[in-house]
Design an enzyme around this catalytic site. Structure first.
Site, short mmCIF file in Angstrom:
data_model
loop_
_atom_site.label_atom_id
_atom_site.label_comp_id
_atom_site.label_asym_id
_atom_site.label_seq_id
_atom_site.Cartn_x
_atom_site.Cartn_y
_atom_site.Cartn_z
N SER A 106 0.84 -1.19 0.00
CA SER A 106 0.00 0.00 0.00
C SER A 106 0.88 1.25 0.00
CB SER A 106 -0.96 -0.04 1.20
OG SER A 106 -1.99 0.91 1.05
N GLU A 203 -1.85 -2.24 -8.32
CA GLU A 203 -3.07 -2.52 -7.57
C GLU A 203 -3.52 -1.23 -6.89
OE1 GLU A 203 -3.59 -2.67 -3.93
OE2 GLU A 203 -1.68 -1.64 -3.71
N HIS A 265 -4.58 -5.36 -1.70
CA HIS A 265 -5.49 -5.23 -0.56
C HIS A 265 -6.47 -6.41 -0.58
CE1 HIS A 265 -3.88 -1.14 -0.94
NE2 HIS A 265 -4.24 -0.95 0.32
#
Length: 298
Positions: A106, A203, A265
Site C-alpha cells: 500500500s 493494484e 489489498h
C-alpha cells in the site's frame, strides 16, 4: 532469511493499533524470528493519519535498516506518510548497511520504489504486521496470506494465479511497482517510477474507475510505461469495475497483461518479490517469481 534472525518493526506511514501490533509481533516471533520494535512505532501526533512526526518515523526506519543485527524490516501498516520520509533518510548510510529485506504494501510502495532506486535492493510487497490478514483474527492469520509470506521469506515463492487475461502472451523481467496511487504521486520527483525492461505490478483500493484512468494516464504521459515488458494487475478492492479502464489504458501497449492476482489489498494478500526476475504467462494466467539464474518458471 533463516530462523533466529532479528527483524525490526517500524511505522513509516499511519498509526498502528496497539492490540494488532502486539498480536502481529507474536505471530512474527512464531516464525522463529527475534523481533525488535521501533521506538516510535506507536507514536501519535496532531495529524492523526501519521504515526508520529516525520523525523521520528524516518529515524526509526533508518536505525532499523542500519542496525547490523537486523536482517529484515517489517512495516506495521500503510495508510499515508511514507513518501514524506524520502528526503529525510541518509541514503549513503543506508546503502552502506548492505542488503536487507523490507516488507510492506500500500503506502509502503513509496519505500519500495525509492529503495530500488537508491539502494538497489529487492523488497517484498506483502502484508503488514498490524493488518487484518495477519493480526485481525485472534485465532490466527489468514492461512494463504501467512503461507505466502513464509515462503517469500524462507523459501521459493509459488506462482500467483490471476483470474483473467487482458492481453495474451508471455513476458520475463524484473518485477516492479505496487500501489497505483503512490506510483502516480511520485511522477516528477527524483523517485519517478520507470517500468522500462520490467514487469509492472499495479493494484489499488477505494478508487473510482475514472481516478484509475487519470493515474494511469499520468504514468503513461510521464513515460513510465515506455519499454514495459508485461503487466500484472492485483486486487482492486472497492474500485467498482476497473477492468474496462485497465484494458483501455494498458491493452494497447502490446505486452501481456494478466489480472486478478490476489496481491495488494483484501484477503488473501500474496507476497511478491519486487526487484527480482519474474515471468508472466497468460496461458496459465499467472505471475511466477523470483526467477534466479539457472531456474525456469513453473
Amino acid at each position: 532469511m533463516q530462523q533466529g534472525d532479528t527483524v525490526a518493526i517500524v511505522s513509516p506511514s499511519g498509526p498502528a493499533a496497539a492490540v494488532l501490533l502486539g498480536r502481529g509481533v507474536e505471530r512474527i516471533e512464531g516464525l522463529g524470528l527475534k523481533v525488535v520494535t521501533g521506538a516510535h512505532a506507536l507514536d501519535r501526533q496532531r495529524l492523526d493519519y501519521l504515526a508520529g512526526d516525520d523525523a521520528a518515523r524516518a529515524a526509526d526506519l533508518q536505525a532499523a535498516w542500519c542496525d547490523p543485527a537486523v536482517s529484515a524490516v517489517f512495516c506495521s501498516r500503510g495508510g499515508y506518510g511514507a513518501g514524506r520520509l524520502l528526503g529525510l533518510l541518509d541514503w549513503d548510510a543506508m546503502r552502506a548497511a548492505g542488503r536487507k529485506v523490507l516488507i510492506g504494501s500500500s503506502d509502503i510502495t513509496a519505500l519500495h520504489n525509492a529503495f530500488a532506486i537508491e539502494l538497489g535492493v529487492p523488497t517484498v510487497h506483502g502484508p503488514m504486521v498490524a493488518c487484518d490478514v495477519i493480526a485481525g483474527d485472534e485465532h490466527g492469520p489468514e492461512p494463504l496470506t501467512w503461507e505466502s509470506l513464509r515462503a517469500a521469506l524462507f523459501g521459493a515463492s509459488e506462482p500467483v494465479r490471476g483470474d483473467r487475461v487482458l492481453a495474451p502472451g508471455r513476458a520475463e523481467g524484473v518485477l516492479t511497482g505496487g500501489n497505483l496511487s503512490l506510483l502516480a504521486s511520485m511522477c516528477g520527483t527524483r523517485w519517478q517510477p520507470s517500468f522500462e525492461g520490467r514487469i509492472a505490478f499495479l493494484e489499488d483500493v477505494a478508487e473510482e474507475p475514472y481516478r484509475i484512468d487519470r493515474m494511469l494516464t499520468q504514468l503513461l504521459q510521464a513515460g513510465a510505461f515506455d519499454g514495459v515488458r508485461g503487466i500484472a494487475l492485483g486486487s482492486w478492492v472497492g474500485c467498482g469495475d476497473p477492468y474496462p479502464v485497465l484494458e483501455d489504458r494498458l491493452g494497447s501497449l502490446g505486452v501481456p497483461v494478466v489480472a486478478g492476482l490476489a496481491a495488494g489489498h483484501g484477503s488473501p494478500q500474496m507476497s511478491l518479490w519486487l526487484g527480482e526476475l519474474g515471468v508472466i504467462d497468460t496461458e496459465s494466467c499467472s505471475l511466477a517469481g523470483p526467477i534466479r539464474d539457472g531456474e525456469q518458471a513453473r
